[in-house]
Write a protein that holds these residues in place. Structure first.
Motif, PDB file in Angstrom:
ATOM      1  N   ILE A 308      79.248  23.634 155.006  1.00  0.00           N
ATOM      2  CA  ILE A 308      78.270  23.157 154.022  1.00  0.00           C
ATOM      3  C   ILE A 308      76.880  23.454 154.569  1.00  0.00           C
ATOM      4  N   ALA A 309      76.126  24.266 153.853  1.00  0.00           N
ATOM      5  CA  ALA A 309      74.830  24.748 154.323  1.00  0.00           C
ATOM      6  C   ALA A 309      73.697  24.218 153.466  1.00  0.00           C
ATOM      7  N   SER A 310      72.520  24.250 154.043  1.00  0.00           N
ATOM      8  CA  SER A 310      71.329  23.782 153.324  1.00  0.00           C
ATOM      9  C   SER A 310      70.894  24.806 152.281  1.00  0.00           C
ATOM     10  N   ASP A 311      70.125  24.333 151.312  1.00  0.00           N
ATOM     11  CA  ASP A 311      69.553  25.234 150.301  1.00  0.00           C
ATOM     12  C   ASP A 311      68.689  26.304 150.962  1.00  0.00           C
ATOM     13  N   LYS A 312      68.013  25.925 152.049  1.00  0.00           N
ATOM     14  CA  LYS A 312      67.152  26.879 152.765  1.00  0.00           C
ATOM     15  C   LYS A 312      67.976  28.053 153.294  1.00  0.00           C
ATOM     16  N   LEU A 313      69.145  27.772 153.847  1.00  0.00           N
ATOM     17  CA  LEU A 313      69.964  28.846 154.390  1.00  0.00           C
ATOM     18  C   LEU A 313      70.586  29.704 153.301  1.00  0.00           C
ATOM     19  N   PHE A 314      70.815  29.112 152.144  1.00  0.00           N
ATOM     20  CA  PHE A 314      71.393  29.876 151.033  1.00  0.00           C
ATOM     21  C   PHE A 314      70.356  30.777 150.369  1.00  0.00           C
ATOM     22  N   GLU A 315      69.100  30.427 150.484  1.00  0.00           N
ATOM     23  CA  GLU A 315      68.040  31.090 149.700  1.00  0.00           C
ATOM     24  C   GLU A 315      68.090  32.617 149.758  1.00  0.00           C
ATOM     25  N   PRO A 316      68.163  33.259 150.928  1.00  0.00           N
ATOM     26  CA  PRO A 316      68.194  34.738 150.903  1.00  0.00           C
ATOM     27  C   PRO A 316      69.463  35.308 150.269  1.00  0.00           C
ATOM     28  N   PHE A 317      70.528  34.510 150.205  1.00  0.00           N
ATOM     29  CA  PHE A 317      71.768  34.989 149.587  1.00  0.00           C
ATOM     30  C   PHE A 317      71.738  34.806 148.070  1.00  0.00           C
ATOM     31  N   GLY A 318      70.791  34.038 147.593  1.00  0.00           N
ATOM     32  CA  GLY A 318      70.611  33.900 146.153  1.00  0.00           C
ATOM     33  C   GLY A 318      69.718  34.971 145.570  1.00  0.00           C
TER      34      GLY A 318
END
Length: 465
Positions: A308-318
């Motif tokens: 489970i990752a933070s929104d910050k870590l997901f950001e470049p994958f979005g």
């Protein structure tokens, strides 16, 4: 005569199972030669906090299977949830497609996690979750302009899994040596074993500050531009349940922020009620960047894990970048259905509240064992405890390697089981007995554990004292 015939058939069936187990089943983390002259223990059913073997003998499950069976055994509601889902959709991967259970469980988990940990990447189990976290950390920094940040830190004698990456992060040399060379770029920092603190042994807060500051020292030694993440369990399992000293995780969070290092809370054991909260980070009041979890998410009724990752870590994958990583059975429809039903029971029966209400009694019951000469320390939190065994309580002298082998493998493991208690006698670090019963246990089970331990440890002392 009918009863005798039935018993004969049962004995014949048991003998066939024993032979098949010896001839074909390769058990995990097991010295297979140890069963050359002993029966393989074969567990055939479970009910509540108890297990039953192929001879009908009953055992208190003092380890929740393997820190897994939070709700105990025989929960038909979870079996029925699995059956319903298997009949509707038995399998569908979440590789570019979704199914309702994966979506709904991801959403539900995001309501339990601290802060902005809202992005759920499902795996089949805990080791895969750890692998996923390390790969995410490396790719995240490459995508955000810091491509040299790839190293990870973990604590001495901590266990994080058996796959090549997770084993590299693991801090147990004996487990790693047969498989080297492993994945490079992993480094160890001190754990939080206050009982054997090398400094500040009379001040938990000062010891915790020192232990946390060693993380900063390690980052500086390796170079801040090369360190991506640190993996820490809320309560370290291997070594016998090391809780964090006061202020430890708060200082770790400051260090991670200062050096732009990701804090991974490895909660494969500690999540889902083991410490009286859905996540251990909540109990100790710190904010991770990633949580890895598994085991109790389904109470063991189906295999499932998650990163489970933070929104910050997901950001470049979005933004069009792909996380080229996945598992065939990650987010399996049946497993996620079971997880949803498991969490329904958690909420309906107040499982976390039950642990919080009973953990003090559990601790007090285990601490009665401190009057035994072989018991040096009782430590842990929630329903997660280690009992360290010593040769000399006054000096904390431990047993030699040969004595440990004789004490643990040669006697305790079999004697505790024969006395009706399934638990773990281990020497990853110092010799300990570990207890992590189903979260439904109450005082009668605590007393039963204490009485069996008292009897067996008393006999153990006679053999080695």
């Amino acid at each position: 005569m009918a009863i005798d015939a039935s018993l004969d058939l049962q004995d014949t069936a048991n003998a066939a199972l024993q032979q098949a187990a010896r001839d074909h089943l390769w058990m995990h983390f097991t010295n297979m030669a140890s069963y050359d002259d002993h029966e393989v223990p074969i567990i055939v059913r479970g009910e509540g906090a108890y297990l039953y073997d192929s001879h009908g003998r009953r055992y208190l499950d003092g380890l929740a299977g393997l820190f897994v069976s939070q709700l105990g055994h025989g929960r038909t509601e979870l079996a029925e949830a699995a059956a319903r889902q298997a009949g509707q959709l038995g399998f569908m991967p979440i590789w570019s497609y979704a199914h309702p259970n994966a979506v709904e469980l991801a959403q539900r988990l995001s309501t339990y996690t601290p802060g902005d940990l809202n992005r759920v990447f499902f795996t089949s189990g805990g080791g895969e979750a750890v692998e996923s976290a390390w790969k995410l950390a490396k790719q995240y920094f490459k995508l955000t302009g810091k491509p040299t940040k790839h190293k990870v830190l973990s604590r001495s004698i901590a266990y994080h899994g058996t796959t090549q990456g997770a084993l590299s992060i693991t801090g147990l040399p004996d487990l790693k040596m047969p498989y080297e060379p492993l994945v490079p770029s992993t480094f160890r920092v001190p754990n939080t074993n206050f009982y054997r603190a090398p400094i500040h042994g009379d001040d938990p807060e000062a010891f915790g500050r020192w232990a946390a500051d060693q993380i900063a020292v390690a980052i500086e030694n390796e170079g801040p531009d090369s360190v991506a993440a640190i993996f820490l369990e809320p309560v370290q399992n291997s070594g016998g349940c090391f809780p964090p000293p006061p202020g430890y995780f708060q200082r770790v969070r400051e260090i991670c922020d200062e050096y732009d290092v990701l804090l991974v809370s490895d909660e494969v054991i500690c999540a889902f009620g083991r410490l009286g909260h859905m996540f251990g980070a909540e109990r100790y009041g710190y904010q991770p960047d990633i949580i890895t979890c598994a085991k109790g998410i389904t109470s063991g009724y189906a295999p499932l894990g998650a990163m489970i990752a933070s929104d910050k870590l997901f950001e470049p994958f979005g933004k069009g970048n792909v996380f080229y990583h996945g598992y065939t059975f990650g987010g399996h429809p049946v497993s996620t259905a079971v997880a949803m039903a498991n969490l329904d029971i958690f909420e309906r029966e107040g499982i976390n509240e039950h642990v919080q209400a009973n953990e003090a009694a559990f601790r007090q019951t285990l601490e009665k064992l401190l009057d035994l000469p072989i018991v040096g320390h009782v430590r842990g939190d929630g329903y997660f405890y280690g009992i360290e065994l010593v040769k000399d309580k006054a000096t904390k002298e431990t047993f030699t390697e040969e004595e440990c082998e004789h004490l643990l493998a040669g006697f305790l493991s079999h004697a505790l089981f024969d006395a009706g208690l399934y638990c773990r006698a281990d020497d990853r670090g110092e010799p300990v007995v570990q207890l992590a019963p189903p979260l439904i246990c109450e005082q009668p089970q605590f007393d039963e554990m204490e009485q069996i331990l008292r009897s067996v440890l008393t006999e153990a002392w006679k053999r080695v004292g």
